[in-house]
Design an enzyme around this catalytic site. Structure first.
Site, PDB file in Angstrom:
ATOM      1  CG  ASN A 126     -12.539  11.595   9.971  1.00 44.97           C
ATOM      2  OD1 ASN A 126     -12.107  12.424  10.759  1.00 44.97           O
ATOM      3  ND2 ASN A 126     -11.745  10.898   9.169  1.00 44.97           N
TER       4      ASN A 126
ATOM      5  CE  LYS B 193      -5.458   8.893  13.691  1.00 45.85           C
ATOM      6  NZ  LYS B 193      -4.438   8.353  12.775  1.00 45.85           N
TER       7      LYS B 193
ATOM      8  N   GLY C  87       2.507   4.946   3.121  1.00 45.85           N
ATOM      9  CA  GLY C  87       3.491   3.884   2.950  1.00 45.85           C
ATOM     10  C   GLY C  87       4.748   4.387   2.252  1.00 45.85           C
TER      11      GLY C  87
ATOM     12  CG  ASN D  63     -10.215   9.762  13.103  1.00 52.19           C
ATOM     13  OD1 ASN D  63      -9.917  10.915  12.820  1.00 52.19           O
ATOM     14  ND2 ASN D  63      -9.335   8.788  13.099  1.00 52.19           N
TER      15      ASN D  63
ATOM     16  CG  ASN E 221      -7.161   5.838   9.094  1.00 46.02           C
ATOM     17  OD1 ASN E 221      -6.371   6.324   9.895  1.00 46.02           O
ATOM     18  ND2 ASN E 221      -7.339   6.346   7.887  1.00 46.02           N
TER      19      ASN E 221
ATOM     20  N   GLY F 140       0.859  -1.179   0.000  1.00 45.48           N
ATOM     21  CA  GLY F 140       0.000   0.000   0.000  1.00 45.48           C
ATOM     22  C   GLY F 140       0.891   1.223   0.000  1.00 45.48           C
TER      23      GLY F 140
ATOM     24  CB  SER G   9      -8.398  11.833   6.098  1.00 46.51           C
ATOM     25  OG  SER G   9      -8.943  11.001   7.119  1.00 46.51           O
TER      26      SER G   9
ATOM     27  CB  ALA H  47       0.523   9.985   0.914  1.00 44.45           C
TER      28      ALA H  47
ATOM     29  CD  GLU I  98      -9.309   4.081   5.554  1.00 45.66           C
ATOM     30  OE1 GLU I  98      -9.033   5.181   6.081  1.00 45.66           O
ATOM     31  OE2 GLU I  98      -8.518   3.123   5.489  1.00 45.66           O
TER      32      GLU I  98
END
Lengths: 308, 308
Positions: free
Chosen positions: A198, A190, A18, A194, A108, A13, A261, A16, A273
């Protein structure tokens, strides 16, 4: 078992995230092999370019591969795939394994360590939480805007000697790294940010974090979703103090018109996700007895809003 | 007081609903005066045309007026305005009033009777729930697709003699009408359908009722929102049996890919009646002590999704 040496590393993967961590490790001297698709030809020709701190540097001899068979067995697999592509790991991972290969997921949300553990053994699995702002600005070109801290932990275990060795490896490569006692507790912490930000940024029709906080009604939903997340975590044995919600809201104010994101993914037509950020926390929390009405509604709305 | 005769009637808000009921009453012989804006010139020239049951009929001499001052005092004001325009009533209503003028709101959701009662006295106020499929297909042309039942009731009182006279007037005009004992209970019963289906059809990204019911997760949200609505109603003294939710879901299945009216408003860029359908039920329910987390989240999302 040579798991504490990490002589050979695979990045699965190479978006950006990885690409950035892989490039840092390779620059520091590790044998890093990148699984690439879209950017394979560009990176083989031009290498990887990283722009950070107002300057750029290039990794010229990048071991970019088109398949994990081409990469072969490694000591450490760093997984940066979008969680929406997790099922592709079933084919990608096996060629990379030897007896002591470790799997480090930097993905994530919840459920990723479980996914790896169920298929290739829980003793191999570590996880990391990335607090970093990155963007792939062109094929093989990664821009790093700030932060970069990596929180590393074992899955279902306290840190081990290998955890500290791995942390030292990242630190030596210039990535600020800390070892966490309970990886899944950190994931829940986290999620306290999120899940509301998100999620509501999408569900309210595309609203940046400042707009979510400026409206009394939506700010109350942010807070209520944080409270549900903290309650779900507690039910699963992860204690997060209630005033952590206040802290998360306070630290969001100075971020201004920030696009989470997932909102960027949604607006750009990329997969969101949904399962790892909302679905799995809801399922795990409810299974443990938590009452999560807002998270449940938000999750089911997001499944549909973000599907074609 | 000549309130039981209804010699002169004003229609305020001559959209599809007001125009249809007004045309039926005028055709039967009542003196009906229509407040019109956009369609005023067309209706003065061509009258009102109603298409129903596969046939059409025309009301030629329509008393279409551009202001309520032009209409003057009437015995009955039938209010068909969108609830999002309620503040305009402050100027529209006074010229229509004499001592015994009744105000009949046919508007959606909660809070409309209260709005009228607070300004012009609760003794004047009646309400009606319309179960009717109408569309304004061109200026002054209303198509009636089916149903048409009108449930009439008093605001804060059991039915009176005048309620039955008014019901008889509509019935004589060909509108199937029934008198309800408790108007606000009926409004809550209608909200048991409107809150989940109108709301989720928008919040899930534009989904017809069949899609909401076909998905296990969203169907569970429909049911949970119905349960919250029934609980809010109960807290306010309006008893609705729990199996009413099952009945509402069952009757929705044969409707197929139905677009709730709020979804049509939203998709066509018109104002959505967020406050009367979600805001006011949430506020009244919470003030009375009901626990309404899903309704609260849905309401605040809809406020933002439907705002420009």
């Amino acid at each position: 078992m040579r798991m504490s040496t990490f002589e050979r590393i695979a990045i699965v993967g190479s978006g950006a995230l990885g690409s950035y961590y892989g490039a840092k490790l390779a620059r520091q001297g590790s044998d890093v092999r990148f699984l690439m698709r879209a950017d394979l030809a560009a990176v083989r020709r031009d290498g990887l370019r990283v722009i950070e701190g107002g300057e750029g540097w290039r990794l010229n001899s990048v071991l970019a591969c088109g398949s994990t068979t081409e990469i072969g067995p490694v000591d450490l697999v760093v997984i940066g795939l979008k969680t929406t592509a997790n099922s592709s790991l079933d084919e990608l991972i096996p060629p990379l394994l030897h007896e002591g290969t470790l799997l480090l997921t930097l993905q994530n949300g919840l459920g990723n360590e479980e996914y790896l553990a169920a298929r290739w053994g829980k003793e191999r699995v570590l996880g990391g939480l990335c607090f970093v702002c990155l963007n792939r600005v062109a094929p093989g070109v990664i821009e790093h805007y700030g932060h970069g801290t990596l929180s590393l932990g074992e899955y279902g275990r306290v840190p081990m000697e290998r955890t500290r060795v791995l942390s030292a490896l990242f630190s030596a490569a210039g990535v600020e790294t800390r070892v966490v006692e309970n990886l899944i507790t950190e994931r829940w912490r986290k999620l306290v940010w999120n899940i509301p930000f998100n999620g509501l940024s999408i569900a309210a029709g595309g609203r940046t974090t400042d707009l979510l906080l400026a409206d009394d009604g939506l700010r109350a939903q942010v807070r209520a979703l944080m409270a549900e997340t903290i309650a779900a975590a507690a039910t699963l044995g992860h204690q997060i103090p209630a005033d952590f919600a206040d802290y998360q809201i306070e630290r969001t104010h100075p971020m201004g018109p920030y696009k989470p994101s997932s909102m960027i993914d949604w607006q750009q037509g990329r997969a969101v996700e949904v399962e790892s950020i909302w679905g799995e926390p809801w399922r795990q929390g409810v299974a443990a007895g938590a009452v999560l009405p807002r998270l449940e509604l938000l999750y089911h709305l997001l499944r549909h809003i973000t599907s074609p």
